[in-house]
Enzyme design. Structure first.
Site: not given
Ligand SMILES: *Cc1c(COP(=O)(O)O)cnc(C)c1O
Length: 393
Positions: A89, A111, A377
């Site tokens: 993020k 938000e 992610s």
């Molecule tokens: C917020 C988050 C997501 C989901 O958000 P996307 O916008 O779909 O990437 C996925 N994995 C993690 C670790 C997150 O913090």
């Protein structure tokens, strides 16, 4: 066919900017400037420097040997879990705070639902010494105490949204109201590839650093820039957009999107937008979303807070509708099992959002010499209590 946004922010039939008239000047200022600003040498230099020295990029592309052995295919992990703050993020919030500065803004609003985007926003505001207000539903504030504490420690003000269901959608309404009232000095940082044009395209461009790196990293390791598949979990879809971006128009690279099926697609408790969604408008964008026959947005459910969203960004709606992307939905149980397996096979505890992506190997076979890149992610520290409760560790 193109899979990128056109001038008006459309991906096929999805996207656009469906906003109240009073928000038009804000979005229009951004729309007229974002590409031009991002393409200046100065912006590129500052963005790349911060990604390197502050976020810790490039993140490694790691060959997961034991996981590959188990599933009889070549699995690489793109380690976004190693970014500062523990997930992808921050790539976007760094980009947007620089954009805000270039546009002369000195106040940031955002938000947040689970608090992850709020923390990433509060982080970059501290970095730049810019005032930060994060709207969050009153219920979410109670549920996500550690992230609320993080935001406060970083100097942000967390304002509770006390209307409606007191969750993400109400926090979004409050943020939009704030932006309408403060069009000149304030920038609204949206956390995924959602919202009115130009947000989905702008956020995708900031996150595209992920696939930009995969290209040269894979070339070093496999002698080719193109994997056979790129895989990511999809909440709003920003980490997915990042790892797909430079492969969108390369048909030999398969695109796999993993959604949260919660307790099962037909259980009434899921967030499997492609399977259950219909065309509608959410957060200013035309896309697929889960709704009742008369168009009320359905409350989504997933064990992972980051996938608990009733829509997907317009890029993903288009990837689904056109057949360019393969969409798979994974239940809570299958995700949790895959998260534990990754921990014990590779010594990496993933965020539960990410665990959904790893569960595909029990649902789909890959050729033995296929190269599959999974976007890891985020890390699982924030989810430890959920893992502990689930596995009774
Ligand atoms: C917020 C988050 C997501 C989901 O958000 P996307 O916008 O779909 O990437 C996925 N994995 C993690 C670790 C997150 O913090």
């Amino acid at each position: 066919m193109s899979y990128h946004a056109n001038e008006k922010g459309y991906y096929g039939e999805f996207g656009g900017a469906f906003i109240p008239e009073m928000l038009f000047p804000n979005c229009e200022e951004l729309r007229q400037n974002y590409v031009q600003v991002m393409e200046t040498d100065e912006f590129r230099r500052e963005f790349q420097q911060l990604l390197k020295d502050y976020v810790g990029r490039p993140t490694p592309l790691y060959f997961a040997e034991r996981l590959s052995e188990k599933y009889q295919t070549k699995i690489y992990l793109k380690r976004e879990d190693l970014c500062h703050t523990g997930a992808h993020k921050v790539n976007n919030t760094i980009g947007q705070i620089l954009m805000a500065k270039k546009l002369g803004k000195n106040r940031i609003i955002a938000e947040t639902g689970a608090g992850q985007h709020g923390v990433a926003t509060a982080t970059v505001c501290a970095l730049m010494g810019i005032e930060c207000v994060v709207y969050m539903g009153e219920i979410d504030i109670a549920r996500q105490a550690p992230n609320v504490a993080r935001m406060k420690m970083l100097g942000a003000e967390v304002r509770p949204a006390k209307s409606g269901s007191r969750t993400l959608k109400d926090a979004t309404n409050e943020a939009i109201r704030d932006w309408i009232n403060n069009p000149v000095d304030t920038h609204y940082i949206i956390g995924s590839v959602v919202g009115p044009h130009p947000y989905p395209d702008m956020v995708a461009r900031f996150q595209s650093v992920i696939s930009e790196e995969v290209k040269w990293q894979l070339k070093e390791k496999e002698g080719r820039e193109h994997p056979d598949y790129v895989v990511a979990c999809v909440g709003g879809g920003s980490n997915a957009a990042g790892i797909y971006y430079h492969y969108l128009d390369t048909p030999e690279v398969g695109i796999i999107a993993v959604e949260a099926a919660g307790k099962g697609i037909n259980s009434g408790e899921s967030a499997a937008t492609s399977a259950l969604g219909k065309v509608g408008i959410i957060h200013g964008s035309k896309t697929l979303l889960m709704q009742t026959p008369d168009g009320q947005i359905t409350e989504p459910y997933s064990i992972s807070a980051g996938l608990d969203y009733p829509g997907v960004g317009p890029m993903h709606a288009h990837l689904f509708k056109s057949g360019r992307g393969e969409f798979i939905s994974i239940t809570d149980d299958d995700a949790m099992t895959a998260g534990l397996e990754l921990s014990q096979l590779e010594g990496i505890i993933p965020a539960i959002e990410t665990s959904h992506a790893f569960a595909i190997f029990n649902h789909r076979k890959f050729d033995k010499d296929a190269v599959v890149v999974i976007n890891l992610s985020g890390r699982g520290d924030k989810d430890l209590n959920t893992y502990i409760g689930y596995f009774k560790i």
